[in-house]
Scaffold this active site. Structure first.
Site, PDB file in Angstrom:
ATOM      1  N   THR A   1      -3.615   0.758   8.209  1.00 50.31           N
ATOM      2  CA  THR A   1      -3.938  -0.057   7.012  1.00 50.31           C
ATOM      3  C   THR A   1      -4.814  -1.240   7.355  1.00 50.31           C
ATOM      4  O   THR A   1      -4.700  -1.822   8.418  1.00 50.31           O
ATOM      5  CB  THR A   1      -2.634  -0.593   6.376  1.00 50.31           C
TER       6      THR A   1
HETATM    7  C1  LIG Z   1       4.098   9.849   3.439  1.00 46.28           C
HETATM    8  C2  LIG Z   1       4.770   9.604   4.405  1.00 46.28           C
HETATM    9  C3  LIG Z   1       5.544   9.324   5.594  1.00 46.28           C
HETATM   10  C4  LIG Z   1       5.461   7.882   6.055  1.00 46.28           C
HETATM   11  C5  LIG Z   1       4.111   7.299   5.805  1.00 46.28           C
HETATM   12  C6  LIG Z   1       3.981   5.868   6.318  1.00 46.28           C
HETATM   13  O1  LIG Z   1       4.827   5.019   6.096  1.00 46.28           O
HETATM   14  N1  LIG Z   1       2.854   5.646   7.009  1.00 46.28           N
HETATM   15  C7  LIG Z   1       2.500   4.313   7.454  1.00 46.28           C
HETATM   16  C8  LIG Z   1       2.344   4.281   8.936  1.00 46.28           C
HETATM   17  C9  LIG Z   1       3.709   4.259   9.466  1.00 46.28           C
HETATM   18  C10 LIG Z   1       4.379   3.034   9.536  1.00 46.28           C
HETATM   19  C11 LIG Z   1       5.686   3.042   9.996  1.00 46.28           C
HETATM   20  C12 LIG Z   1       6.294   4.219  10.356  1.00 46.28           C
HETATM   21  C13 LIG Z   1       5.599   5.430  10.254  1.00 46.28           C
HETATM   22  C14 LIG Z   1       4.288   5.439   9.793  1.00 46.28           C
HETATM   23  C15 LIG Z   1       1.202   3.910   6.803  1.00 46.28           C
HETATM   24  O2  LIG Z   1       0.328   4.711   6.530  1.00 46.28           O
HETATM   25  N2  LIG Z   1       1.124   2.592   6.528  1.00 46.28           N
HETATM   26  C16 LIG Z   1      -0.028   2.018   5.871  1.00 46.28           C
HETATM   27  C17 LIG Z   1       0.487   1.090   4.765  1.00 46.28           C
HETATM   28  C18 LIG Z   1       1.460   1.772   3.797  1.00 46.28           C
HETATM   29  C19 LIG Z   1       1.902   0.760   2.761  1.00 46.28           C
HETATM   30  C20 LIG Z   1       0.775   2.963   3.108  1.00 46.28           C
HETATM   31  B1  LIG Z   1      -0.870   1.183   6.923  1.00 46.28           B
HETATM   32  O3  LIG Z   1      -0.071   0.165   7.509  1.00 46.28           O
HETATM   33  O4  LIG Z   1      -1.396   2.049   7.928  1.00 46.28           O
END
Ligand SMILES: C#CCCCC(=O)N[C@@H](Cc1ccccc1)C(=O)N[C@@H](CC(C)C)B(O)O
Length: 197
Positions: free
Chosen positions: A1
Site C-alpha cells: 500500500t
Molecule cells: C484478500 C485477502 C487476504 C488478506 C489481504 C491483506 O490484508 N493484504 C494486505 C497485506 C497483508 C497485510 C497483513 C497480512 C497479510 C497481508 C494488503 O494488501 N494491505 C494493503 C492495505 C489494505 C488496507 C488493503 B497495503 O498495506 O499493502
C-alpha cells in the site's frame, strides 16, 4: 500500500493506491482504501485489510451513535482519537497503519497519523504503507505549507505514481478524496506508472 494525506490552504487531500495483495497475488486491484468515518472525516488504510476494515467499522458505528444522540459533527481530532484507542487497546493483535484526515470548523484541514502500536501524531502531511518508503525524499523535497488545491493534488498524484511504480505491493489506480468546508470530492485516476514527460 501507498497512502498519503496533505493539508492545503482550503482543507485536506487524501490519496491511495488500489492494490490488495496476498504475497505476489493481487487479491484486489481496485481496492478503495479511503474509508469514511463520518461526512467530514476519512481514514486511509494500510496493513491488514481485515483489521483496518474492522477498526474503521467500529469507529463509524460509534460516531454515528454519538451523532444520533448529540446531533453535531465530531472534530477530526475526536475521530482520530477513537481510531487510536482501537489500535492501542488491541496493539498485539492488530496490523493497522492508519492516517485520519478531515476538515472541521475549529482547525480546518487536519491530518493525524496512527502507527501500528497506537501512537497518534498530528502532522501537516503524512504518508504510510509499504510504498511510502520510496517517496520520503520526494516528499521532503516538494512538500510546502499552504499549497493551493491544484498544487496539493499534483503533489499527491506524483508522490503516489512514484511509490506505485517502485513498490510491488502498491499499484492499480490512484483514488483521492478532497475535503474542504464545501464538502468532499472523490477522484479516480487510471494508469499509475511514471509517464515519460
Ligand atoms: C484478500 C485477502 C487476504 C488478506 C489481504 C491483506 O490484508 N493484504 C494486505 C497485506 C497483508 C497485510 C497483513 C497480512 C497479510 C497481508 C494488503 O494488501 N494491505 C494493503 C492495505 C489494505 C488496507 C488493503 B497495503 O498495506 O499493502
Amino acid at each position: 500500500t501507498s497512502i498519503i494525506a496533505v493539508t492545503f490552504n482550503g482543507g485536506v487531500i487524501l490519496g491511495a493506491d488500489s492494490r490488495t495483495s496476498t504475497g505476489n497475488y493481487v487479491a484486489n486491484r481496485v481496492t478503495d482504501k479511503i474509508t469514511p468515518l463520518c461526512d467530514n472525516v476519512y481514514t486511509l488504510r494500510s496493513g491488514s485489510a481485515a483489521d483496518t476494515q474492522a477498526i474503521a467499522g467500529y469507529v463509524q458505528h460509534f460516531i454515528a451513535q454519538h451523532q444520533a444522540e448529540e446531533g453535531d459533527h465530531v472534530t477530526v481530532k475526536t475521530a482520530a482519537n477513537l481510531v487510536k484507542m482501537m489500535a492501542y487497546n488491541n496493539k498485539d493483535i492488530m496490523q493497522a497503519g492508519l492516517i485520519v484526515a478531515g476538515f472541521d470548523k475549529y482547525g480546518g484541514g487536519q491530518v493525524y497519523s496512527i502507527s501500528l502500536g497506537g501512537t497518534i501524531t498530528a502532522t501537516p502531511f503524512s504518508m504510510s504503507g509499504s510504498g511510502s518508503t520510496y517517496i520520503n525524499g520526494f516528499c521532503d523535497k516538494y512538500w510546502r505549507e499552504n499549497m493551493s488545491e491544484e498544487e496539493a493534488m499534483d503533489f499527491v498524484t506524483r508522490a503516489l505514481r512514484y511509490a506505485m511504480t517502485w513498490d510491488a505491493s502498491s499499484g492499480g489506480c490512484i483514488r483521492t478524496v478532497t475535503i474542504t468546508a464545501a464538502g468532499t470530492k472523490r477522484q479516480f485516476i487510471q494508469g499509475s506508472l511514471i509517464q515519460p514527460t
